[in-house]
Design an enzyme around this catalytic site. Structure first.
Site, PDB file in Angstrom:
ATOM      1  N   HIS A   1     108.110  26.223  43.401  1.00 40.20           N
ATOM      2  CA  HIS A   1     109.549  26.474  43.352  1.00 40.20           C
ATOM      3  C   HIS A   1     110.346  25.404  44.093  1.00 40.20           C
ATOM      4  CE1 HIS A   1     113.199  28.740  42.925  1.00 40.20           C
ATOM      5  NE2 HIS A   1     113.345  28.932  44.228  1.00 40.20           N
TER       6      HIS A   1
ATOM      7  N   ASP B   1     123.772  39.080  57.927  1.00 45.61           N
ATOM      8  CA  ASP B   1     124.257  40.405  57.522  1.00 45.61           C
ATOM      9  C   ASP B   1     124.911  40.348  56.147  1.00 45.61           C
ATOM     10  OD1 ASP B   1     123.406  41.494  59.911  1.00 45.61           O
ATOM     11  OD2 ASP B   1     125.375  41.353  60.879  1.00 45.61           O
TER      12      ASP B   1
ATOM     13  N   SER C   1     117.669  26.919  42.551  1.00 44.14           N
ATOM     14  CA  SER C   1     117.463  28.349  42.765  1.00 44.14           C
ATOM     15  C   SER C   1     118.810  29.077  42.759  1.00 44.14           C
ATOM     16  CB  SER C   1     116.689  28.559  44.070  1.00 44.14           C
ATOM     17  OG  SER C   1     116.137  29.850  44.140  1.00 44.14           O
TER      18      SER C   1
END
Length: 258
Positions: free
Chosen positions: A236, A178, A87
């Site tokens: 996936h 973040d 991925s």
């Protein structure tokens, strides 16, 4: 500037296999595969920036993450490596192969194409934010918080691998959440570099995944012209859903890649 990635090195001779996880993953996710592979070759698993035990840093574009990985190879004295990425990690290794092809003995890309994708992690970000705010005392409480936004238990179990014990008690996320969310557009974008990587390449895709469809193959082959495409009966997370078939395909490919 590249950061020093946390990694696990099994040692051994020959050209190593370097394994790179996907978004919200870590080197820990590959332990069972490493146990199988390390008998025959040196295996190095890495935590990308803002993941696992690696430092948190602003910037999740693929040029930066490929530079981190290249710096790790330099630090370990590795001239060439077989690179395997799933991925997001697949885009990282494609980027390195395009930017420094002389360092790549072969490329294994697991269920990703060298292209930009749309947004599909809103629920995951909301679930992780809920855990960060909720400060769960244990994994049961963490799962309850995750379940407010993510229904699939398998996905929640995967996300829970990012929990660690906090010094003040309870559990906390070790992700740089973040930093990841701030640069999500770059993560969903195309790999870094230009042109094609003409070296030996294996692309493993899940038959029930939308990440590497038949329609994407011409575009994929523009970047990876030597790609051998193997389809597994999986989604996936093909390396977790079909581990034996995944390893068999990798072993067969590496047996011919040197």
């Amino acid at each position: 500037m590249p950061i020093a990635l946390n990694h696990v090195d099994t040692g051994g001779a020959g050209i190593p296999l370097v394994v790179v996880h996907g978004l919200f993953g870590s080197a820990d996710n590959w332990r069972s595969h490493v146990k199988a592979w390390q008998a025959g070759r040196r295996v190095i698993t890495v935590d990308l920036r803002n993941h696992g035990r690696s430092p948190h840093a602003v910037g999740m574009d693929y040029e930066a993450m490929a530079a981190d990985l290249l710096a790790l190879l330099d630090r370990l004295g590795i001239a060439r490596a077989h690179l395997l990425g799933h991925s997001m990690g697949g885009k990282v290794v494609i980027s390195l192969a395009r930017l420094a092809p002389e360092r790549v003995a072969s490329l294994i890309v697991a269920d990703i194409a060298p292209r930009a994708y749309g947004h599909d992690h809103d629920a995951v970000f909301a679930a992780l934010r809920r855990v960060a705010q909720g400060r769960p005392a244990n994994r049961r409480e963490a799962d309850e918080l995750l379940a407010e936004h993510v229904e699939e238990r398998a996905v929640r179990l995967f996300l829970a691998t990012n929990l660690e014990r906090a010094e003040e008690g309870g559990l906390r996320l070790r992700l740089g959440l973040d930093e990841i969310q701030q640069d999500y557009e770059a993560i969903m974008g195309a790999p870094a570099g230009e042109g094609a990587f003409a070296g030996p390449t294996l692309v493993l895709r899940g038959a029930h995944s939308h990440y590497v469809t038949d329609e994407m193959l011409p575009e994929l082959r523009e970047v990876l012209p030597e790609a051998r495409v193997v389809t597994l009966d999986a989604g996936h997370w093909l390396h977790a859903e079909r581990p034996e078939a995944f390893r068999e395909a990798v072993d067969d490919f590496l047996g011919g890649a040197g």
